[in-house]
Design a protein around this motif. Structure first.
Motif, PDB file in Angstrom:
ATOM      1  N   GLU A 157       0.857  -1.184   0.000  1.00  0.00           N
ATOM      2  CA  GLU A 157       0.000   0.000   0.000  1.00  0.00           C
ATOM      3  C   GLU A 157       0.892   1.233   0.000  1.00  0.00           C
ATOM      4  OE1 GLU A 157      -3.141   2.202   3.058  1.00  0.00           O
ATOM      5  OE2 GLU A 157      -2.782   0.049   3.204  1.00  0.00           O
ATOM      6  N   VAL A 158       0.595   2.177  -0.869  1.00  0.00           N
ATOM      7  CA  VAL A 158       1.410   3.386  -1.010  1.00  0.00           C
ATOM      8  C   VAL A 158       0.640   4.589  -0.468  1.00  0.00           C
ATOM      9  CG1 VAL A 158       2.553   4.935  -2.641  1.00  0.00           C
ATOM     10  CG2 VAL A 158       2.595   2.458  -3.032  1.00  0.00           C
ATOM     11  N   ARG A 159       1.344   5.455   0.256  1.00  0.00           N
ATOM     12  CA  ARG A 159       0.720   6.673   0.766  1.00  0.00           C
ATOM     13  C   ARG A 159       1.742   7.796   0.793  1.00  0.00           C
ATOM     14  NH1 ARG A 159      -2.307   6.701   6.559  1.00  0.00           N
ATOM     15  NH2 ARG A 159      -3.479   5.050   5.448  1.00  0.00           N
ATOM     16  N   TRP A 160       1.307   8.984   0.414  1.00  0.00           N
ATOM     17  CA  TRP A 160       2.134  10.183   0.523  1.00  0.00           C
ATOM     18  C   TRP A 160       1.718  10.935   1.789  1.00  0.00           C
ATOM     19  CZ3 TRP A 160       6.223  11.318  -2.528  1.00  0.00           C
ATOM     20  CH2 TRP A 160       6.340  10.635  -3.738  1.00  0.00           C
ATOM     21  N   VAL A 161       2.680  11.154   2.685  1.00  0.00           N
ATOM     22  CA  VAL A 161       2.386  11.734   4.005  1.00  0.00           C
ATOM     23  C   VAL A 161       3.301  12.924   4.249  1.00  0.00           C
ATOM     24  CG1 VAL A 161       2.202  11.262   6.479  1.00  0.00           C
ATOM     25  CG2 VAL A 161       1.797   9.422   4.830  1.00  0.00           C
ATOM     26  N   PRO A 162       2.768  14.073   4.699  1.00  0.00           N
ATOM     27  CA  PRO A 162       3.625  15.213   5.007  1.00  0.00           C
ATOM     28  C   PRO A 162       4.728  14.837   6.004  1.00  0.00           C
ATOM     29  CG  PRO A 162       1.326  15.894   4.992  1.00  0.00           C
ATOM     30  CD  PRO A 162       1.341  14.395   4.878  1.00  0.00           C
ATOM     31  N   LEU A 163       5.921  15.361   5.789  1.00  0.00           N
ATOM     32  CA  LEU A 163       7.059  15.018   6.638  1.00  0.00           C
ATOM     33  C   LEU A 163       6.762  15.263   8.110  1.00  0.00           C
ATOM     34  CD1 LEU A 163       9.980  14.214   7.199  1.00  0.00           C
ATOM     35  CD2 LEU A 163      10.684  16.525   6.500  1.00  0.00           C
ATOM     36  N   ASP A 164       6.141  16.372   8.427  1.00  0.00           N
ATOM     37  CA  ASP A 164       5.849  16.667   9.834  1.00  0.00           C
ATOM     38  C   ASP A 164       4.927  15.611  10.448  1.00  0.00           C
ATOM     39  OD1 ASP A 164       7.428  18.932   9.822  1.00  0.00           O
ATOM     40  OD2 ASP A 164       5.768  20.296   9.374  1.00  0.00           O
ATOM     41  N   GLU A 165       3.976  15.095   9.670  1.00  0.00           N
ATOM     42  CA  GLU A 165       3.080  14.060  10.185  1.00  0.00           C
ATOM     43  C   GLU A 165       3.830  12.749  10.413  1.00  0.00           C
ATOM     44  OE1 GLU A 165      -0.553  13.437   8.101  1.00  0.00           O
ATOM     45  OE2 GLU A 165      -0.999  15.592   7.903  1.00  0.00           O
ATOM     46  N   VAL A 166       4.801  12.454   9.536  1.00  0.00           N
ATOM     47  CA  VAL A 166       5.604  11.251   9.732  1.00  0.00           C
ATOM     48  C   VAL A 166       6.409  11.370  11.026  1.00  0.00           C
ATOM     49  CG1 VAL A 166       7.431   9.801   8.785  1.00  0.00           C
ATOM     50  CG2 VAL A 166       5.748  10.839   7.252  1.00  0.00           C
ATOM     51  N   VAL A 167       7.008  12.529  11.261  1.00  0.00           N
ATOM     52  CA  VAL A 167       7.771  12.740  12.496  1.00  0.00           C
ATOM     53  C   VAL A 167       6.857  12.604  13.715  1.00  0.00           C
ATOM     54  CG1 VAL A 167       9.108  14.424  13.831  1.00  0.00           C
ATOM     55  CG2 VAL A 167       9.526  14.158  11.379  1.00  0.00           C
ATOM     56  N   ASP A 168       5.656  13.142  13.636  1.00  0.00           N
ATOM     57  CA  ASP A 168       4.697  13.001  14.743  1.00  0.00           C
ATOM     58  C   ASP A 168       4.409  11.524  15.015  1.00  0.00           C
ATOM     59  OD1 ASP A 168       4.496  15.733  15.046  1.00  0.00           O
ATOM     60  OD2 ASP A 168       2.626  15.921  13.898  1.00  0.00           O
ATOM     61  N   ALA A 169       4.235  10.735  13.959  1.00  0.00           N
ATOM     62  CA  ALA A 169       3.960   9.304  14.122  1.00  0.00           C
ATOM     63  C   ALA A 169       5.144   8.582  14.749  1.00  0.00           C
ATOM     64  CB  ALA A 169       3.600   8.679  12.778  1.00  0.00           C
ATOM     65  N   VAL A 170       6.369   8.985  14.369  1.00  0.00           N
ATOM     66  CA  VAL A 170       7.569   8.398  14.969  1.00  0.00           C
ATOM     67  C   VAL A 170       7.627   8.713  16.451  1.00  0.00           C
ATOM     68  CG1 VAL A 170      10.085   8.529  15.039  1.00  0.00           C
ATOM     69  CG2 VAL A 170       8.914   8.374  12.835  1.00  0.00           C
ATOM     70  N   LEU A 171       7.441   9.978  16.809  1.00  0.00           N
ATOM     71  CA  LEU A 171       7.552  10.390  18.208  1.00  0.00           C
ATOM     72  C   LEU A 171       6.432   9.808  19.064  1.00  0.00           C
ATOM     73  CD1 LEU A 171       8.607  14.133  17.739  1.00  0.00           C
ATOM     74  CD2 LEU A 171      10.063  12.161  18.248  1.00  0.00           C
ATOM     75  N   ALA A 172       5.296   9.512  18.441  1.00  0.00           N
ATOM     76  CA  ALA A 172       4.191   8.892  19.172  1.00  0.00           C
ATOM     77  C   ALA A 172       4.316   7.370  19.205  1.00  0.00           C
ATOM     78  CB  ALA A 172       2.859   9.285  18.538  1.00  0.00           C
ATOM     79  N   ARG A 173       5.369   6.830  18.575  1.00  0.00           N
ATOM     80  CA  ARG A 173       5.672   5.401  18.576  1.00  0.00           C
ATOM     81  C   ARG A 173       4.634   4.591  17.809  1.00  0.00           C
ATOM     82  NH1 ARG A 173       6.189   7.753  23.141  1.00  0.00           N
ATOM     83  NH2 ARG A 173       4.217   6.960  23.944  1.00  0.00           N
ATOM     84  N   ARG A 174       3.942   5.234  16.862  1.00  0.00           N
ATOM     85  CA  ARG A 174       2.956   4.520  16.056  1.00  0.00           C
ATOM     86  C   ARG A 174       3.612   3.805  14.881  1.00  0.00           C
ATOM     87  NH1 ARG A 174       0.361   9.542  16.419  1.00  0.00           N
ATOM     88  NH2 ARG A 174       0.558   9.839  14.163  1.00  0.00           N
ATOM     89  N   VAL A 175       4.756   4.284  14.434  1.00  0.00           N
ATOM     90  CA  VAL A 175       5.521   3.623  13.381  1.00  0.00           C
ATOM     91  C   VAL A 175       6.920   3.368  13.929  1.00  0.00           C
ATOM     92  CG1 VAL A 175       4.196   4.600  11.479  1.00  0.00           C
ATOM     93  CG2 VAL A 175       6.192   5.829  12.330  1.00  0.00           C
ATOM     94  N   GLN A 176       7.485   2.186  13.615  1.00  0.00           N
ATOM     95  CA  GLN A 176       8.750   1.807  14.255  1.00  0.00           C
ATOM     96  C   GLN A 176       9.752   1.160  13.321  1.00  0.00           C
ATOM     97  OE1 GLN A 176       8.066  -0.347  17.903  1.00  0.00           O
ATOM     98  NE2 GLN A 176       6.797   1.262  18.766  1.00  0.00           N
ATOM     99  N   ASN A 177       9.488   1.172  12.023  1.00  0.00           N
ATOM    100  CA  ASN A 177      10.473   0.648  11.098  1.00  0.00           C
ATOM    101  C   ASN A 177      11.742   1.509  11.191  1.00  0.00           C
ATOM    102  OD1 ASN A 177      11.748   0.975   8.182  1.00  0.00           O
ATOM    103  ND2 ASN A 177      10.905  -1.092   8.358  1.00  0.00           N
ATOM    104  N   PRO A 178      12.928   0.900  11.396  1.00  0.00           N
ATOM    105  CA  PRO A 178      14.112   1.711  11.691  1.00  0.00           C
ATOM    106  C   PRO A 178      14.540   2.636  10.564  1.00  0.00           C
ATOM    107  CG  PRO A 178      14.714  -0.604  11.402  1.00  0.00           C
ATOM    108  CD  PRO A 178      13.228  -0.551  11.479  1.00  0.00           C
ATOM    109  N   SER A 179      14.454   2.189   9.310  1.00  0.00           N
ATOM    110  CA  SER A 179      14.844   3.072   8.213  1.00  0.00           C
ATOM    111  C   SER A 179      13.910   4.268   8.117  1.00  0.00           C
ATOM    112  CB  SER A 179      14.849   2.304   6.888  1.00  0.00           C
ATOM    113  OG  SER A 179      15.844   1.310   6.884  1.00  0.00           O
ATOM    114  N   LEU A 180      12.631   4.050   8.353  1.00  0.00           N
ATOM    115  CA  LEU A 180      11.675   5.149   8.355  1.00  0.00           C
ATOM    116  C   LEU A 180      11.939   6.096   9.520  1.00  0.00           C
ATOM    117  CD1 LEU A 180       9.180   6.676   7.473  1.00  0.00           C
ATOM    118  CD2 LEU A 180       7.780   4.986   8.688  1.00  0.00           C
ATOM    119  N   VAL A 181      12.164   5.538  10.709  1.00  0.00           N
ATOM    120  CA  VAL A 181      12.410   6.372  11.894  1.00  0.00           C
ATOM    121  C   VAL A 181      13.658   7.233  11.702  1.00  0.00           C
ATOM    122  CG1 VAL A 181      13.059   6.320  14.334  1.00  0.00           C
ATOM    123  CG2 VAL A 181      11.208   4.849  13.507  1.00  0.00           C
TER     124      VAL A 181
END
Length: 221
Positions: A157-181
């Motif tokens: 599944e492909v999704r385009w997500v604003p960078l700030d929203e990705v950082v928010d997801a990382v800091l909230a521990r909702r996403v944890q893939n290391p390369s993404l983090v």
């Protein structure tokens, strides 16, 4: 009294140690398990670790600061996790940059005109010699050729997500893939510095994983 070493730039230290004995008790489809006996600090120690070929990952960013994410099933963790395109350095003689370009095309049907090194990291230095280089890819367009996908990649599944929203997801521990983090935090920090931290796409990579079955000099064991 000031420690002279404290004034030097913070950097990991490369160390050459004597490998007394090395064997491969497990040979897998993608990577092996190696057992080394090492002379260190006057003692002989035995360590087992994943003998890994290394990998590249692609942090693709569009003109609106949106990040290309893919969701893919990962069996060891029983998750369809959000990731960035990535792949193994398992083609002999292929440069990391060319591998990254190939992975972006194969996993996202995209090509990029601008490539820079965003970051590098070791996934688990206590148990694996895997290193990953993350590229920042920009000036994106659709690839002329699309690729058939199978197995775990068949339902990406492909999704385009604003960078700030990705950082928010990382800091909230909702996403944890290391390369993404690592990629998201590095991109967020680099953007704040007007991308001054980026390196050329073909920059040397001295800490790249050695080929499976080779010692630190590049010779087969």
């Amino acid at each position: 009294m000031t420690d002279p070493a404290a004034a030097a730039p913070l950097t990991d230290e490369a160390v050459e140690v004597e490998v007394v004995r090395s064997e491969t008790p497990f040979v897998g489809r993608v990577w092996n398990i190696r057992r080394d006996e090492v002379a260190y600090n006057g003692a002989s120690i035995v360590r087992e670790y994943m003998d890994h070929t290394g990998a590249v990952a692609v942090f693709a960013l569009d003109e609106n600061d949106r990040v290309l994410l893919i969701k893919q099933y990962r069996h060891p963790v029983r998750l369809r996790d959000w990731e960035i395109p990535a792949g193994l350095l398992d083609i002999g003689g292929e440069s990391p940059l060319v591998a990254a370009q190939r992975e972006l095309a194969e996993e996202a049907d995209l090509v990029a005109a601008s490539w820079h090194v965003l970051g590098e990291f070791m996934t688990s230095p206590g148990g694996s010699d895997e290193t990953i280089r993350i590229y920042l890819a920009r000036d994106l367009r659709a690839a002329e050729e699309t690729f058939a996908r199978e197995a775990e990649e068949a339902d990406i599944e492909v999704r385009w997500v604003p960078l700030d929203e990705v950082v928010d997801a990382v800091l909230a521990r909702r996403v944890q893939n290391p390369s993404l983090v690592v990629g998201a935090l590095a991109a967020h920090a680099s953007r704040a510095r007007d991308w001054a931290t980026l390196a050329p796409g073909d920059a040397p990579w001295p800490r790249r994983s050695r080929s499976i079955g080779e010692d630190g000099s590049g010779h087969a064991r």
